[in-house]
Design an enzyme around this catalytic site. Structure first.
Site, mmCIF file in Angstrom:
data_model
loop_
_atom_site.group_PDB
_atom_site.id
_atom_site.type_symbol
_atom_site.label_atom_id
_atom_site.label_comp_id
_atom_site.label_asym_id
_atom_site.label_seq_id
_atom_site.Cartn_x
_atom_site.Cartn_y
_atom_site.Cartn_z
ATOM 1 N N ASN A 7 12.559 46.251 39.088
ATOM 2 C CA ASN A 7 12.789 44.809 38.975
ATOM 3 C C ASN A 7 13.667 44.541 37.743
ATOM 4 O OD1 ASN A 7 12.433 42.095 38.031
ATOM 5 N ND2 ASN A 7 10.719 41.872 39.426
ATOM 6 N N HIS A 10 14.499 40.868 33.949
ATOM 7 C CA HIS A 10 14.547 40.618 32.503
ATOM 8 C C HIS A 10 15.872 40.978 31.862
ATOM 9 C CE1 HIS A 10 10.821 38.733 32.514
ATOM 10 N NE2 HIS A 10 10.141 39.801 32.882
ATOM 11 N N ARG A 45 13.674 32.326 41.108
ATOM 12 C CA ARG A 45 12.720 31.241 40.896
ATOM 13 C C ARG A 45 13.371 29.898 41.221
ATOM 14 N NH1 ARG A 45 8.168 31.832 38.071
ATOM 15 N NH2 ARG A 45 7.660 33.965 37.493
ATOM 16 N N ARG A 49 15.717 30.382 36.322
ATOM 17 C CA ARG A 49 15.772 30.627 34.870
ATOM 18 C C ARG A 49 16.267 32.023 34.496
ATOM 19 N NH1 ARG A 49 9.468 30.345 34.322
ATOM 20 N NH2 ARG A 49 8.937 32.545 34.299
ATOM 21 N N GLU A 70 11.988 38.517 45.724
ATOM 22 C CA GLU A 70 10.726 37.776 45.637
ATOM 23 C C GLU A 70 11.058 36.293 45.586
ATOM 24 O OE1 GLU A 70 9.006 39.098 42.005
ATOM 25 O OE2 GLU A 70 8.727 41.127 42.722
ATOM 26 N N HIS A 197 2.934 44.777 39.217
ATOM 27 C CA HIS A 197 2.677 43.763 38.179
ATOM 28 C C HIS A 197 1.878 44.374 37.036
ATOM 29 C CE1 HIS A 197 2.633 39.933 36.236
ATOM 30 N NE2 HIS A 197 3.362 39.445 37.215
HETATM 31 N N1 PXP Z 1 5.714 42.317 41.756
HETATM 32 C C1 PXP Z 1 5.788 40.958 41.732
HETATM 33 C C2 PXP Z 1 5.462 40.203 42.971
HETATM 34 C C3 PXP Z 1 6.192 40.278 40.568
HETATM 35 O O1 PXP Z 1 6.267 38.945 40.558
HETATM 36 C C4 PXP Z 1 6.530 41.044 39.428
HETATM 37 C C5 PXP Z 1 7.009 40.353 38.199
HETATM 38 O O2 PXP Z 1 8.213 39.701 38.438
HETATM 39 C C6 PXP Z 1 6.459 42.441 39.518
HETATM 40 C C7 PXP Z 1 6.027 43.057 40.678
HETATM 41 C C8 PXP Z 1 6.806 43.328 38.372
HETATM 42 O O3 PXP Z 1 5.912 43.102 37.343
HETATM 43 P P1 PXP Z 1 6.227 43.711 35.891
HETATM 44 O O4 PXP Z 1 7.474 43.015 35.413
HETATM 45 O O5 PXP Z 1 5.011 43.346 35.103
HETATM 46 O O6 PXP Z 1 6.438 45.174 36.057
#
Ligand code: PXP
Length: 244
Positions: A7, A10, A45, A49, A70, A197
């Site tokens: 992901n 960030h 989102r 943002r 997502e 997550h």
């Molecule tokens: N899965 C989902 C559905 C999420 O919303 C997120 C965070 O954006 C993640 C996985 C990844 O989580 P993390 O950034 O804590 O690794």
């Protein structure tokens, strides 16, 4: 082998801190793929943002593994997914002002709009996953509304990991067991099972050892480490650019 979806949200968060062109999450996605990532995940989102529409259109063009987006269950977002056509859409809950996704989607409480969204996406040939807490009733309802995959929310597990990673810790074992049972139950329903997550270099192994979990989505901890691992080289390069 458990697959890894990286992901890159960030990277966009850092870019937006200055509203500058760099760092570009698209570049980060390509580097992640070169390093072996099995897929790229971004969360668009409602407030845009971090990741924006331009990022997703470019990612759709350049990602050669799999693109997972997502998004919240809103008409605008589903329309956007149908237009961009990622490989997978993961439906997530979204609350204005939240720092990050807070808990899984309440599929039971929102079955009708979720079923309608899944139906539209599937008819267009997209795979649909739902991000849910490790609860049997939510898993069963996810299957009933037509999801083909679920992503188990590992936030509670991650929060229960004790300092020093003592795996005998009862709270840790309880949360790990919830994820295990959820993965097993979902697999029994022929759902493909992902998780994510809050996963880190320290807490990931017990989750990646769960046989039914085929893929993990990890963002923050990878980006955090990349920032620090690249610090030394970045400073050296700036000194060189200065002619020092
Ligand atoms: N899965 C989902 C559905 C999420 O919303 C997120 C965070 O954006 C993640 C996985 C990844 O989580 P993390 O950034 O804590 O690794």
């Amino acid at each position: 082998m458990t697959k890894l979806g990286v992901n890159v949200d960030h990277i966009a968060t850092v870019r937006q801190a200055r509203q500058a062109p760099e760092p570009d999450p698209v570049a980060a996605a390509l580097l992640a793929e070169l390093a072996g990532a099995d897929g790229i995940t971004v969360h668009i989102r409602g407030d845009l943002r971090h990741i924006n529409e331009r990022d997703i259109r470019l990612l759709r063009e350049v990602v050669t593994t799999r693109l997972n987006i997502e998004m919240a269950v809103t008409r605008e977002m589903i329309d956007f997914a149908l237009e961009v056509h990622p490989d997978t859409v993961t439906l997530v809950p979204e609350r204005d002002g939240e720092v990050t996704t807070e808990g899984g989607l309440d599929v039971i409480g929102n079955a009708k709009p979720i079923a309608a969204a899944i139906d539209r996406l599937k008819k267009a040939g997209l795979e649909v996953s739902v991000f849910i807490d490790p609860q049997l009733d939510q898993i069963e309802r996810s299957s009933a509304v037509g999801a083909e995959m679920i992503e188990i929310n590992t936030a509670a597990y991650a929060e229960a990991v004790p300092k020093g990673l003592k795996e005998s810790d009862p709270a840790f074992q309880r949360e790990l067991e919830k994820v295990r049972v959820a993965a097993h139950s979902a697999d029994d329903l022929d759902l493909r099972v992902l998780a994510g997550h809050g996963l880190t270099y320290r807490n990931v192994r017990p989750i990646s050892n769960i046989a039914e979990i085929i893929e993990l989505n990890i963002g923050h901890n990878i980006i955090a480490r990349a920032t620090l691992m690249g610090m030394e080289q970045a400073v050296r390069e700036m000194l060189k650019a200065m002619g020092a």
